[in-house]
Design an enzyme around this catalytic site. Sequence first.
Site, PDB file in Angstrom:
ATOM      1  N   LYS A  38      -7.038   8.024  -0.761  1.00 41.99           N
ATOM      2  CA  LYS A  38      -5.685   7.470  -0.630  1.00 41.99           C
ATOM      3  C   LYS A  38      -5.690   6.349   0.401  1.00 41.99           C
ATOM      4  O   LYS A  38      -6.089   6.543   1.548  1.00 41.99           O
ATOM      5  CB  LYS A  38      -4.690   8.555  -0.208  1.00 41.99           C
ATOM      6  N   ASP A  65      -1.219   4.186  -2.056  1.00 37.31           N
ATOM      7  CA  ASP A  65      -0.021   4.876  -1.577  1.00 37.31           C
ATOM      8  C   ASP A  65       0.958   3.827  -1.055  1.00 37.31           C
ATOM      9  O   ASP A  65       1.142   3.650   0.139  1.00 37.31           O
ATOM     10  CB  ASP A  65      -0.431   5.864  -0.476  1.00 37.31           C
ATOM     11  N   LYS A  67       4.334   3.391  -2.380  1.00 37.05           N
ATOM     12  CA  LYS A  67       5.721   3.876  -2.425  1.00 37.05           C
ATOM     13  C   LYS A  67       6.709   2.755  -2.765  1.00 37.05           C
ATOM     14  O   LYS A  67       7.650   2.458  -2.025  1.00 37.05           O
ATOM     15  CB  LYS A  67       6.112   4.555  -1.108  1.00 37.05           C
ATOM     16  N   ASP A  70      12.234  -0.966  -5.327  1.00 33.65           N
ATOM     17  CA  ASP A  70      12.836  -2.298  -5.400  1.00 33.65           C
ATOM     18  C   ASP A  70      13.531  -2.413  -6.753  1.00 33.65           C
ATOM     19  O   ASP A  70      13.611  -1.447  -7.507  1.00 33.65           O
ATOM     20  CB  ASP A  70      11.744  -3.372  -5.219  1.00 33.65           C
ATOM     21  N   THR A 129       7.730  14.571   3.115  1.00 37.94           N
ATOM     22  CA  THR A 129       7.579  15.868   3.790  1.00 37.94           C
ATOM     23  C   THR A 129       7.974  15.811   5.257  1.00 37.94           C
ATOM     24  O   THR A 129       8.072  16.849   5.910  1.00 37.94           O
ATOM     25  CB  THR A 129       6.139  16.402   3.658  1.00 37.94           C
ATOM     26  N   ARG A 221      -5.938  14.360   8.597  1.00 37.38           N
ATOM     27  CA  ARG A 221      -6.516  14.509   9.926  1.00 37.38           C
ATOM     28  C   ARG A 221      -7.339  15.779  10.115  1.00 37.38           C
ATOM     29  O   ARG A 221      -8.240  15.798  10.956  1.00 37.38           O
ATOM     30  CB  ARG A 221      -5.400  14.441  10.979  1.00 37.38           C
TER      31      ARG A 221
END
Length: 244
Positions: A38, A65, A67, A70, A129, A221
């Site tokens: 990603k 990624d 997003k 528009d 999230t 992470r």
Amino acid sequence: MNINPKIKEKIVLALDVNTIDEAKNLVKELKDYTGVFKVGLQFILANGSEVFEFIKDNGGKFFFDIKLHDIPNTVKKASENIIKNGASFFNLHAAGGAEMMRQAAEGANNTAKELGVEAPVILAVTLLTSVSEDVLNKELGIQYNTKDYALNLAKLAKSSGMSGVVASANECADIKSACGKEFKVLCPGIRPAWSVTGDQKRIATPAYAVSQGADYLVIGRAVTASNDKIGAMKKIFEEIEGVL
């Protein structure tokens, strides 16, 4: 350790790092354990798109990624260009509405056909999230609980030609029930029990997400910040193996 291909295809590794060298090292080290890498705006704005070709040259796939959100025609043209750049996955916000999603799917799928490449996985983001129910209700003024809001947007996304949605593991089972098993669910906010929570609010362990029907898990992470990245990935594989 024998790498289970069914688990590997579920792993979406977030290249949320600062430099191209860090990203390349992660790709080289973890490509055998990762179904798709990603790449988000944080990285692209700092380093450009060189990593796209690097991932493909190393036999991997990438998920842009981005997003998108528009007007429909702008999103359609952006979707076409994303496919021309070689993305296997990309996403947009379901809150942009049905027409925006339909045009994105049309532009992306037609471009893939013209180029003779596999149709992309296009995912609609339901609710980030990091957004809690309190934020949804009080700050955004949307009087739904998070699960119902995500479910409504998932149904809209399916009817608008999306491959699936980005949603919390807590909504995954309901989305699968309403939209069908073939409708993909990618779950961010995945944190093994042994890792730190970070800034996510609606989180889940890998095992829980898979048990709820998640098709893809965004891992970040817990692996990328580890001193033993392969060891961390192996622990995640073992956790998922227990519920498959």
